[in-house]
Design a protein around this motif. Structure first.
Motif, PDB file in Angstrom:
ATOM      1  N   ALA A 128      -3.446  -2.469  12.059  1.00  0.00           N
ATOM      2  CA  ALA A 128      -4.428  -2.003  11.069  1.00  0.00           C
ATOM      3  C   ALA A 128      -3.773  -1.384   9.840  1.00  0.00           C
ATOM      4  O   ALA A 128      -4.053  -1.808   8.714  1.00  0.00           O
ATOM      5  CB  ALA A 128      -5.402  -1.025  11.727  1.00  0.00           C
ATOM      6  N   PRO A 129      -2.881  -0.372   9.969  1.00  0.00           N
ATOM      7  CA  PRO A 129      -2.282   0.187   8.757  1.00  0.00           C
ATOM      8  C   PRO A 129      -1.365  -0.788   8.028  1.00  0.00           C
ATOM      9  O   PRO A 129      -1.309  -0.778   6.796  1.00  0.00           O
ATOM     10  CB  PRO A 129      -1.498   1.403   9.286  1.00  0.00           C
ATOM     11  N   VAL A 130      -0.659  -1.641   8.773  1.00  0.00           N
ATOM     12  CA  VAL A 130       0.258  -2.583   8.124  1.00  0.00           C
ATOM     13  C   VAL A 130      -0.509  -3.623   7.323  1.00  0.00           C
ATOM     14  O   VAL A 130      -0.172  -3.910   6.164  1.00  0.00           O
ATOM     15  CB  VAL A 130       1.168  -3.257   9.177  1.00  0.00           C
ATOM     16  N   ILE A 131      -1.567  -4.197   7.914  1.00  0.00           N
ATOM     17  CA  ILE A 131      -2.343  -5.208   7.197  1.00  0.00           C
ATOM     18  C   ILE A 131      -3.047  -4.593   5.991  1.00  0.00           C
ATOM     19  O   ILE A 131      -3.112  -5.192   4.909  1.00  0.00           O
ATOM     20  CB  ILE A 131      -3.353  -5.857   8.157  1.00  0.00           C
ATOM     21  N   THR A 132      -3.568  -3.386   6.157  1.00  0.00           N
ATOM     22  CA  THR A 132      -4.238  -2.725   5.036  1.00  0.00           C
ATOM     23  C   THR A 132      -3.278  -2.471   3.885  1.00  0.00           C
ATOM     24  O   THR A 132      -3.592  -2.763   2.717  1.00  0.00           O
ATOM     25  CB  THR A 132      -4.859  -1.402   5.504  1.00  0.00           C
ATOM     26  N   TYR A 133      -2.101  -1.939   4.204  1.00  0.00           N
ATOM     27  CA  TYR A 133      -1.142  -1.661   3.141  1.00  0.00           C
ATOM     28  C   TYR A 133      -0.595  -2.947   2.532  1.00  0.00           C
ATOM     29  O   TYR A 133      -0.334  -3.011   1.324  1.00  0.00           O
ATOM     30  CB  TYR A 133       0.001  -0.814   3.700  1.00  0.00           C
ATOM     31  N   ALA A 134      -0.434  -3.988   3.355  1.00  0.00           N
ATOM     32  CA  ALA A 134       0.046  -5.265   2.830  1.00  0.00           C
ATOM     33  C   ALA A 134      -0.952  -5.862   1.842  1.00  0.00           C
ATOM     34  O   ALA A 134      -0.560  -6.462   0.828  1.00  0.00           O
ATOM     35  CB  ALA A 134       0.305  -6.235   3.976  1.00  0.00           C
ATOM     36  N   ALA A 135      -2.257  -5.711   2.129  1.00  0.00           N
ATOM     37  CA  ALA A 135      -3.267  -6.207   1.205  1.00  0.00           C
ATOM     38  C   ALA A 135      -3.199  -5.493  -0.139  1.00  0.00           C
ATOM     39  O   ALA A 135      -3.512  -6.083  -1.178  1.00  0.00           O
ATOM     40  CB  ALA A 135      -4.657  -6.055   1.815  1.00  0.00           C
ATOM     41  N   LEU A 136      -2.803  -4.232  -0.133  1.00  0.00           N
ATOM     42  CA  LEU A 136      -2.652  -3.495  -1.387  1.00  0.00           C
ATOM     43  C   LEU A 136      -1.317  -3.789  -2.061  1.00  0.00           C
ATOM     44  O   LEU A 136      -1.178  -3.612  -3.270  1.00  0.00           O
ATOM     45  CB  LEU A 136      -2.782  -1.992  -1.121  1.00  0.00           C
ATOM     46  N   LEU A 137      -0.320  -4.217  -1.284  1.00  0.00           N
ATOM     47  CA  LEU A 137       0.981  -4.535  -1.862  1.00  0.00           C
ATOM     48  C   LEU A 137       0.930  -5.793  -2.726  1.00  0.00           C
ATOM     49  O   LEU A 137       1.685  -5.904  -3.692  1.00  0.00           O
ATOM     50  CB  LEU A 137       2.021  -4.727  -0.748  1.00  0.00           C
ATOM     51  N   VAL A 138       0.067  -6.745  -2.376  1.00  0.00           N
ATOM     52  CA  VAL A 138       0.024  -8.009  -3.121  1.00  0.00           C
ATOM     53  C   VAL A 138      -0.321  -7.777  -4.590  1.00  0.00           C
ATOM     54  O   VAL A 138       0.418  -8.230  -5.476  1.00  0.00           O
ATOM     55  CB  VAL A 138      -0.953  -8.995  -2.454  1.00  0.00           C
ATOM     56  N   PRO A 139      -1.417  -7.095  -4.921  1.00  0.00           N
ATOM     57  CA  PRO A 139      -1.671  -6.836  -6.349  1.00  0.00           C
ATOM     58  C   PRO A 139      -0.610  -5.949  -6.997  1.00  0.00           C
ATOM     59  O   PRO A 139      -0.314  -6.105  -8.185  1.00  0.00           O
ATOM     60  CB  PRO A 139      -3.047  -6.155  -6.352  1.00  0.00           C
ATOM     61  N   MET A 140      -0.033  -5.019  -6.231  1.00  0.00           N
ATOM     62  CA  MET A 140       1.044  -4.207  -6.788  1.00  0.00           C
ATOM     63  C   MET A 140       2.248  -5.072  -7.146  1.00  0.00           C
ATOM     64  O   MET A 140       2.870  -4.890  -8.205  1.00  0.00           O
ATOM     65  CB  MET A 140       1.450  -3.127  -5.778  1.00  0.00           C
ATOM     66  N   ASN A 141       2.560  -6.030  -6.301  1.00  0.00           N
ATOM     67  CA  ASN A 141       3.689  -6.908  -6.578  1.00  0.00           C
ATOM     68  C   ASN A 141       3.414  -7.840  -7.748  1.00  0.00           C
ATOM     69  O   ASN A 141       4.338  -8.217  -8.481  1.00  0.00           O
ATOM     70  CB  ASN A 141       4.032  -7.725  -5.330  1.00  0.00           C
ATOM     71  N   ILE A 142       2.148  -8.216  -7.924  1.00  0.00           N
ATOM     72  CA  ILE A 142       1.803  -8.998  -9.117  1.00  0.00           C
ATOM     73  C   ILE A 142       2.071  -8.191 -10.376  1.00  0.00           C
ATOM     74  O   ILE A 142       2.591  -8.703 -11.378  1.00  0.00           O
ATOM     75  CB  ILE A 142       0.335  -9.441  -9.045  1.00  0.00           C
ATOM     76  N   SER A 143       1.735  -6.900 -10.342  1.00  0.00           N
ATOM     77  CA  SER A 143       2.005  -6.022 -11.490  1.00  0.00           C
ATOM     78  C   SER A 143       3.501  -5.851 -11.712  1.00  0.00           C
ATOM     79  O   SER A 143       3.967  -5.803 -12.862  1.00  0.00           O
ATOM     80  CB  SER A 143       1.336  -4.665 -11.271  1.00  0.00           C
ATOM     81  N   VAL A 144       4.255  -5.752 -10.632  1.00  0.00           N
ATOM     82  CA  VAL A 144       5.706  -5.630 -10.767  1.00  0.00           C
ATOM     83  C   VAL A 144       6.292  -6.889 -11.401  1.00  0.00           C
ATOM     84  O   VAL A 144       7.176  -6.821 -12.259  1.00  0.00           O
ATOM     85  CB  VAL A 144       6.346  -5.361  -9.395  1.00  0.00           C
ATOM     86  N   GLU A 145       5.795  -8.040 -10.991  1.00  0.00           N
ATOM     87  CA  GLU A 145       6.262  -9.291 -11.595  1.00  0.00           C
ATOM     88  C   GLU A 145       5.961  -9.325 -13.084  1.00  0.00           C
ATOM     89  O   GLU A 145       6.775  -9.800 -13.889  1.00  0.00           O
ATOM     90  CB  GLU A 145       5.591 -10.472 -10.877  1.00  0.00           C
TER      91      GLU A 145
END
Length: 346
Positions: free
Chosen positions: A233-250
């Motif tokens: 649960a915490p890993v999938i939730t945080y991973a879902a938030l990491l995707v848009p963050m990584n788009i911003s980093v790119e």
């Protein structure tokens, strides 16, 4: 039902809720959340558009790299000719200022690069972070200290400076999307490692984990059979938030010149080039910005829905489209299913 849960029941602990956390219960809870289903459909549509980019651009009859100087008004500084940035039958979303490249083609191909880099970097971050976090929590005191200090170094490491340093040593012919994926993935796993370590330390004190360790299971078996399901649960939730963050980093890396370079399109690169054209050609800025906004919103709502479905006792942060009666009905069905499974096993 695992041996650890049998031992917990023998000790008099109510394990009906963990027993009911199967795949059927998860999908039923997720289907009860209409907002999560809509978000999942939006994410699936974005992924489908990215995968079908060659087919979509072939239907339009354009590609993302061809220049169209005849569609640009050079007297006005490169503004597209025509209304709404040159939108027409040949160019569905208009053309890019100063170059005349088709915006629709660049947007759908940019989805491939931006989503591909973000998803690949997220997978790399999750794999490394979970491995380091679980290893630190289950290891000896020296192993915990070593991995924790390495995690602190990674968290404190400036991503942009490290990216610039890697640019100086990586050959120019190295594929830039792969480079951005490796840079973001290898430097951005520190936070998830800390989350996993803290959650693993909390799970270690639960009865069913203690029962598994006392029964003679090794650390790897305990982690695989008892800890990883609790970390989902915490890993999938945080991973879902990491995707848009990584788009911003790119996007930030593209702005600094170490990310994806032209003519390869990406949403971040389009935003970087659009900052001087937002008045003359607003769609050049609004299209990639809107795609990023929809992606971030959909992934956030989907991540919250998945978290609630994996842990129905947790209060949802976003209750859009989720009725209280639906949640209560799902919980009551879980309890009934758990009781029936328990009686059948007896």
């Amino acid at each position: 039902m695992s041996e650890a849960l049998v031992a917990v029941e023998a000790a008099g602990t109510d394990a009906s809720v963990p027993a009911a956390s199967g795949a059927r219960q998860f999908w039923r809870r997720l289907r009860a959340q209409r907002a999560a289903l809509v978000a999942a459909a939006v994410v699936a549509l974005l992924v489908l558009v990215a995968l079908a980019a060659p087919l979509l651009t072939a239907l339009e009859g354009q590609d993302p790299t061809t220049y169209h100087p005849s569609l640009i008004d050079s007297a006005r500084g490169g503004v597209p000719i025509g209304s709404l940035g040159g939108i027409g039958a040949d160019h569905w979303l208009g053309v890019e200022p100063q170059t005349g490249r088709d915006l629709f083609a660049r947007l759908v191909y940019g989805a491939r690069v931006s989503l591909g880099v973000a998803l690949a970097a997220t997978v790399l971050q999750v794999v490394i972070g979970v491995a380091v976090g679980v290893g630190a929590a289950l290891g000896t005191r020296w192993v915990d200290q070593l991995l924790s200090r390495a995690t602190d170094v990674i968290v404190a490491m400036p991503l942009m400076i490290m990216s610039l340093a890697l640019l100086a040593i990586v050959p120019p012919g190295f594929p830039r999307p792969v480079l951005v994926t490796l840079v973001v993935g290898l430097i951005g796993w520190g936070t998830i490692a800390k989350i996993v370590r803290a959650q693993t330390l909390s799970l270690k004190g639960l009865d069913y984990v203690s029962a598994a360790r006392l029964s003679g299971w090794g650390a790897w078996r305990v982690a695989r059979r008892e800890l990883l399901p609790g970390l989902a649960a915490p890993v999938i939730t945080y991973a879902a938030l990491l995707v848009p963050m990584n788009i911003s980093v790119e996007a930030a890396l593209s702005f600094l010149g170490v990310g994806v370079k032209p003519p390869t399109p990406s949403w971040g690169q389009m935003l970087t080039a659009a900052d001087v054209w937002y008045q003359a050609a607003p769609q050049y800025l609004l299209l990639p910005a809107g795609a990023l906004f929809v992606t971030v919103l959909a992934l956030t709502v989907l991540g919250d829905g998945v978290r609630t479905a994996l842990d129905p006792r947790a209060a949802s942060r976003l209750r859009v489209g989720t009725g209280r009666k639906d949640v209560e009905n799902a919980r009551s069905e879980d309890v009934k299913t758990a009781k029936s499974e328990k009686e059948a096993s007896v």
